[in-house]
Motif scaffolding. Structure first.
Motif, PDB file in Angstrom:
ATOM      1  N   MET A 168     -22.016 -26.725 -22.196  1.00 40.70           N
ATOM      2  CA  MET A 168     -22.582 -27.146 -23.492  1.00 40.70           C
ATOM      3  C   MET A 168     -24.075 -27.334 -23.293  1.00 40.70           C
ATOM      4  SD  MET A 168     -19.738 -29.788 -25.068  1.00 40.70           S
ATOM      5  CE  MET A 168     -20.586 -29.894 -26.629  1.00 40.70           C
ATOM      6  N   PRO A 169     -24.859 -26.302 -23.589  1.00 42.29           N
ATOM      7  CA  PRO A 169     -26.310 -26.347 -23.309  1.00 42.29           C
ATOM      8  C   PRO A 169     -27.003 -27.553 -23.936  1.00 42.29           C
ATOM      9  CG  PRO A 169     -25.625 -24.152 -23.977  1.00 42.29           C
ATOM     10  CD  PRO A 169     -24.461 -25.037 -24.202  1.00 42.29           C
ATOM     11  N   GLU A 170     -26.544 -27.966 -25.144  1.00 46.38           N
ATOM     12  CA  GLU A 170     -27.235 -29.049 -25.847  1.00 46.38           C
ATOM     13  C   GLU A 170     -27.171 -30.377 -25.086  1.00 46.38           C
ATOM     14  OE1 GLU A 170     -24.935 -27.147 -27.106  1.00 46.38           O
ATOM     15  OE2 GLU A 170     -25.718 -26.088 -28.865  1.00 46.38           O
ATOM     16  N   LEU A 171     -26.158 -30.512 -24.212  1.00 43.65           N
ATOM     17  CA  LEU A 171     -26.036 -31.767 -23.494  1.00 43.65           C
ATOM     18  C   LEU A 171     -27.182 -31.992 -22.510  1.00 43.65           C
ATOM     19  CD1 LEU A 171     -22.205 -31.878 -22.721  1.00 43.65           C
ATOM     20  CD2 LEU A 171     -23.457 -33.073 -24.524  1.00 43.65           C
ATOM     21  N   LYS A 172     -27.770 -30.888 -22.035  1.00 44.30           N
ATOM     22  CA  LYS A 172     -28.855 -31.003 -21.059  1.00 44.30           C
ATOM     23  C   LYS A 172     -30.237 -30.825 -21.683  1.00 44.30           C
ATOM     24  CE  LYS A 172     -25.885 -29.349 -17.324  1.00 44.30           C
ATOM     25  NZ  LYS A 172     -25.693 -28.335 -16.264  1.00 44.30           N
ATOM     26  N   TRP A 173     -30.208 -30.628 -23.008  1.00 45.35           N
ATOM     27  CA  TRP A 173     -31.491 -30.463 -23.711  1.00 45.35           C
ATOM     28  C   TRP A 173     -32.143 -31.829 -23.895  1.00 45.35           C
ATOM     29  CZ3 TRP A 173     -32.169 -29.422 -29.576  1.00 45.35           C
ATOM     30  CH2 TRP A 173     -33.509 -29.097 -29.857  1.00 45.35           C
ATOM     31  N   GLU A 174     -33.480 -31.892 -23.689  1.00 46.35           N
ATOM     32  CA  GLU A 174     -34.195 -33.175 -23.694  1.00 46.35           C
ATOM     33  C   GLU A 174     -34.127 -33.845 -25.056  1.00 46.35           C
ATOM     34  OE1 GLU A 174     -38.662 -34.965 -22.713  1.00 46.35           O
ATOM     35  OE2 GLU A 174     -38.226 -32.828 -22.515  1.00 46.35           O
ATOM     36  N   TYR A 175     -34.190 -33.036 -26.122  1.00 48.51           N
ATOM     37  CA  TYR A 175     -34.214 -33.614 -27.484  1.00 48.51           C
ATOM     38  C   TYR A 175     -32.891 -33.367 -28.231  1.00 48.51           C
ATOM     39  CZ  TYR A 175     -39.199 -33.728 -26.502  1.00 48.51           C
ATOM     40  OH  TYR A 175     -40.413 -33.942 -25.918  1.00 48.51           O
ATOM     41  N   GLY A 176     -31.826 -33.047 -27.513  1.00 45.69           N
ATOM     42  CA  GLY A 176     -30.546 -32.744 -28.147  1.00 45.69           C
ATOM     43  C   GLY A 176     -29.962 -33.938 -28.910  1.00 45.69           C
ATOM     44  N   TYR A 177     -30.062 -35.106 -28.340  1.00 45.01           N
ATOM     45  CA  TYR A 177     -29.505 -36.315 -28.971  1.00 45.01           C
ATOM     46  C   TYR A 177     -30.170 -36.587 -30.321  1.00 45.01           C
ATOM     47  CZ  TYR A 177     -28.606 -41.285 -29.782  1.00 45.01           C
ATOM     48  OH  TYR A 177     -28.264 -42.475 -30.339  1.00 45.01           O
ATOM     49  N   PHE A 178     -31.506 -36.490 -30.333  1.00 44.27           N
ATOM     50  CA  PHE A 178     -32.240 -36.770 -31.580  1.00 44.27           C
ATOM     51  C   PHE A 178     -32.021 -35.656 -32.599  1.00 44.27           C
ATOM     52  CE2 PHE A 178     -34.567 -38.731 -28.072  1.00 44.27           C
ATOM     53  CZ  PHE A 178     -34.531 -40.053 -28.470  1.00 44.27           C
ATOM     54  N   GLU A 179     -31.827 -34.416 -32.095  1.00 47.22           N
ATOM     55  CA  GLU A 179     -31.566 -33.296 -33.008  1.00 47.22           C
ATOM     56  C   GLU A 179     -30.229 -33.478 -33.716  1.00 47.22           C
ATOM     57  OE1 GLU A 179     -32.784 -29.753 -34.807  1.00 47.22           O
ATOM     58  OE2 GLU A 179     -33.884 -30.944 -33.335  1.00 47.22           O
ATOM     59  N   VAL A 180     -29.223 -33.865 -32.940  1.00 46.34           N
ATOM     60  CA  VAL A 180     -27.902 -34.079 -33.548  1.00 46.34           C
ATOM     61  C   VAL A 180     -27.944 -35.236 -34.555  1.00 46.34           C
ATOM     62  CG1 VAL A 180     -25.536 -34.810 -33.073  1.00 46.34           C
ATOM     63  CG2 VAL A 180     -26.630 -33.116 -31.612  1.00 46.34           C
ATOM     64  N   LEU A 181     -28.623 -36.340 -34.210  1.00 50.06           N
ATOM     65  CA  LEU A 181     -28.760 -37.455 -35.171  1.00 50.06           C
ATOM     66  C   LEU A 181     -29.464 -37.010 -36.439  1.00 50.06           C
ATOM     67  CD1 LEU A 181     -29.661 -40.558 -32.961  1.00 50.06           C
ATOM     68  CD2 LEU A 181     -27.482 -40.032 -34.046  1.00 50.06           C
ATOM     69  N   GLY A 182     -30.466 -36.177 -36.294  1.00 51.62           N
ATOM     70  CA  GLY A 182     -31.190 -35.680 -37.457  1.00 51.62           C
ATOM     71  C   GLY A 182     -30.311 -34.836 -38.353  1.00 51.62           C
ATOM     72  N   VAL A 183     -29.507 -33.926 -37.736  1.00 57.66           N
ATOM     73  CA  VAL A 183     -28.586 -33.106 -38.525  1.00 57.66           C
ATOM     74  C   VAL A 183     -27.573 -33.980 -39.255  1.00 57.66           C
ATOM     75  CG1 VAL A 183     -26.766 -31.366 -38.367  1.00 57.66           C
ATOM     76  CG2 VAL A 183     -28.868 -31.080 -37.051  1.00 57.66           C
ATOM     77  N   MET A 184     -27.052 -34.990 -38.559  1.00 62.49           N
ATOM     78  CA  MET A 184     -26.093 -35.896 -39.190  1.00 62.49           C
ATOM     79  C   MET A 184     -26.730 -36.661 -40.346  1.00 62.49           C
ATOM     80  SD  MET A 184     -24.255 -37.292 -35.713  1.00 62.49           S
ATOM     81  CE  MET A 184     -23.072 -38.367 -36.496  1.00 62.49           C
ATOM     82  N   GLY A 185     -27.989 -37.078 -40.169  1.00 61.38           N
ATOM     83  CA  GLY A 185     -28.697 -37.767 -41.239  1.00 61.38           C
ATOM     84  C   GLY A 185     -28.909 -36.881 -42.452  1.00 61.38           C
ATOM     85  N   LEU A 186     -29.252 -35.592 -42.217  1.00 61.86           N
ATOM     86  CA  LEU A 186     -29.451 -34.648 -43.322  1.00 61.86           C
ATOM     87  C   LEU A 186     -28.144 -34.419 -44.080  1.00 61.86           C
ATOM     88  CD1 LEU A 186     -31.826 -32.008 -41.662  1.00 61.86           C
ATOM     89  CD2 LEU A 186     -32.393 -33.649 -43.475  1.00 61.86           C
ATOM     90  N   ILE A 187     -27.051 -34.286 -43.313  1.00 62.48           N
ATOM     91  CA  ILE A 187     -25.747 -34.107 -43.972  1.00 62.48           C
ATOM     92  C   ILE A 187     -25.409 -35.334 -44.834  1.00 62.48           C
ATOM     93  CG2 ILE A 187     -23.268 -33.910 -43.537  1.00 62.48           C
ATOM     94  CD1 ILE A 187     -23.952 -32.263 -41.064  1.00 62.48           C
ATOM     95  N   PHE A 188     -25.680 -36.519 -44.303  1.00 67.38           N
ATOM     96  CA  PHE A 188     -25.420 -37.767 -45.036  1.00 67.38           C
ATOM     97  C   PHE A 188     -26.203 -37.808 -46.341  1.00 67.38           C
ATOM     98  CE2 PHE A 188     -26.377 -42.223 -45.963  1.00 67.38           C
ATOM     99  CZ  PHE A 188     -25.096 -42.763 -46.002  1.00 67.38           C
ATOM    100  N   ILE A 189     -27.498 -37.508 -46.273  1.00 65.90           N
ATOM    101  CA  ILE A 189     -28.345 -37.539 -47.482  1.00 65.90           C
ATOM    102  C   ILE A 189     -27.925 -36.453 -48.464  1.00 65.90           C
ATOM    103  CG2 ILE A 189     -30.697 -37.189 -48.308  1.00 65.90           C
ATOM    104  CD1 ILE A 189     -31.649 -38.427 -45.646  1.00 65.90           C
ATOM    105  N   ALA A 190     -27.593 -35.266 -47.956  1.00 74.81           N
ATOM    106  CA  ALA A 190     -27.202 -34.165 -48.839  1.00 74.81           C
ATOM    107  C   ALA A 190     -25.912 -34.496 -49.593  1.00 74.81           C
ATOM    108  CB  ALA A 190     -27.034 -32.880 -48.015  1.00 74.81           C
ATOM    109  N   LEU A 191     -24.949 -35.092 -48.900  1.00 77.70           N
ATOM    110  CA  LEU A 191     -23.703 -35.462 -49.564  1.00 77.70           C
ATOM    111  C   LEU A 191     -23.914 -36.563 -50.598  1.00 77.70           C
ATOM    112  CD1 LEU A 191     -21.193 -35.373 -46.568  1.00 77.70           C
ATOM    113  CD2 LEU A 191     -21.279 -33.808 -48.517  1.00 77.70           C
TER     114      LEU A 191
END
Length: 362
Positions: free
Chosen positions: A329-352
């Motif tokens: 899972m490449p994203e697990l070793k990515w430096e900004y992966g955690y913040f990217e996933v939180l951002g996507v989750m936040g966008l989904i939350f606002i969009a819904l």
């Protein structure tokens, strides 16, 4: 067990006292509401009036054959010896005396040779308990007197007593025992309108309360009003037949002039009955509104929970995917992966949220 059930049970137990007794046996079926029986007397003509409290029932004997109007009122029916004396002095049938002390009688009118016997329910409103109190009132109309029998001291007849004391009042000018009984019965019927007005106000307040927020207390109030209307219905429906009887020509103790007044009271009774039926339909509608409001509030709650569930489903899916911790899972070793996933989750939350607001689900 509701409040009426113990009362009904006690009534049925008291009725058992009469089991096996011959007709006309005097057994008081009711609650003792006064310590001692009180007897009051009004005797009047256009010019004179006598008002006194009777200590010994034999004092009434001298007024039995008076040509003036005589009203003898007995408060308290628990002392059957007093009722027996009244029957002996005024030649009342034993069955009449039995009906007087049996306080569960339905309204009725019995026409005897020398007198007319009527029973009706006097309804009053108890402000402390916020309920209707029912009391039996019996009348005996004869040529020279009117007898009234009540369970308790305190009644609706104080305005009549005041008018009797007034030499210029119509009740003094009419000087008829039949007219006096009409006025007494008419006061009882007029008070039904007062009770209906109170019930109407309670229903209006209850309707606003249910529309604001329906609670179990609201349903209890609906049931209380329903019981009051049922009590009034039982008291007033038979009264219509009683008043109809008093307007017939074969009732010799009621003059044609007074029959006209009884017809007016009959019309008032019909109005009361129609109002009761209308209120019964309204209280059924209030009960339906109560259940509808509960369903609406429950639907709102379910809708809110469903919306939040729908919002968190994709967020839970994303968190679940990245919570599996596979090595490839490449994203697990990515430096900004955690913040990217939180951002996507936040966008989904606002969009819904935006989508649900646009659909007016929120």
């Amino acid at each position: 067990m509701n409040e009426e059930q113990p009362h009904r049970i006690s009534k049925s137990l008291k009725r058992s006292k009469k089991a096996g007794l011959p007709p006309g046996s005097l057994v008081y079926l009711g609650d003792r509401k006064v310590e001692t029986t009180r007897i009051t007397l009004f005797n009047y003509t256009r010019e004179t009036i006598l008002e006194k409290e009777i200590l010994n029932f034999e004092e009434c004997l001298s007024f039995r054959d008076e040509k003036s109007v005589t009203w003898i009122n007995i408060d308290g029916l628990h002392d059957v010896s007093v009722i027996e004396k009244a029957g002996a002095l005024f030649n009342l049938d034993p069955l009449v005396l039995e009906d007087i002390v049996n306080t569960g009688q339905r309204p009725k009118a019995d026409n005897y040779d020398d007198y007319l016997f009527t029973v009706l329910r006097m309804l009053t409103y108890d402000e402390e308990k916020e309920c209707i109190i029912s009391e039996q009132v019996s009348f005996v109309l004869a040529k020279n007197y009117v007898l009234s029998f009540q369970e308790d001291v305190g009644d609706l007849f104080d305005p009549i007593r005041m008018r009797i004391r007034d030499t210029k009042s119509k009740i003094r000018l009419e000087t008829g025992n039949d007219y006096l009984m009409y006025r007494l019965m008419d006061v009882v019927v007029d008070n039904y309108f007062v009770l209906l007005e109170k019930i109407g106000e309670k229903m209006e307040d209850l309707e606003e309360e249910i529309m604001r927020r329906a609670t179990s207390a609201s349903l209890e109030k609906v049931q209380d009003i329903k019981k009051d209307l049922l009590l009034m219905r039982r008291a007033i429906y038979p009264l219509r037949d009683v008043l109809s009887t008093l307007t017939k020509e074969d009732v010799k103790l009621v003059s044609k002039k007074t029959q006209r007044y009884f017809r007016d009271t009959y019309d008032h009774t019909v109005q009361v009955i129609e109002t009761i039926e209308m209120f019964r339909e309204m209280i059924s509608s209030l009960r339906d509104n109560y259940h509808s409001q509960l369903n609406i509030e429950m639907n709102k709650t379910i809708q809110t929970l469903t919306i939040f569930t729908a919002i968190f489903i994709p967020l839970t899916f994303i968190a679940g995917v990245y919570g599996m911790n596979f090595e490839n899972m490449p994203e697990l070793k990515w430096e900004y992966g955690y913040f990217e996933v939180l951002g996507v989750m936040g966008l989904i939350f606002i969009a819904l949220l935006f989508y649900f607001r646009r659909k007016k689900w929120l």
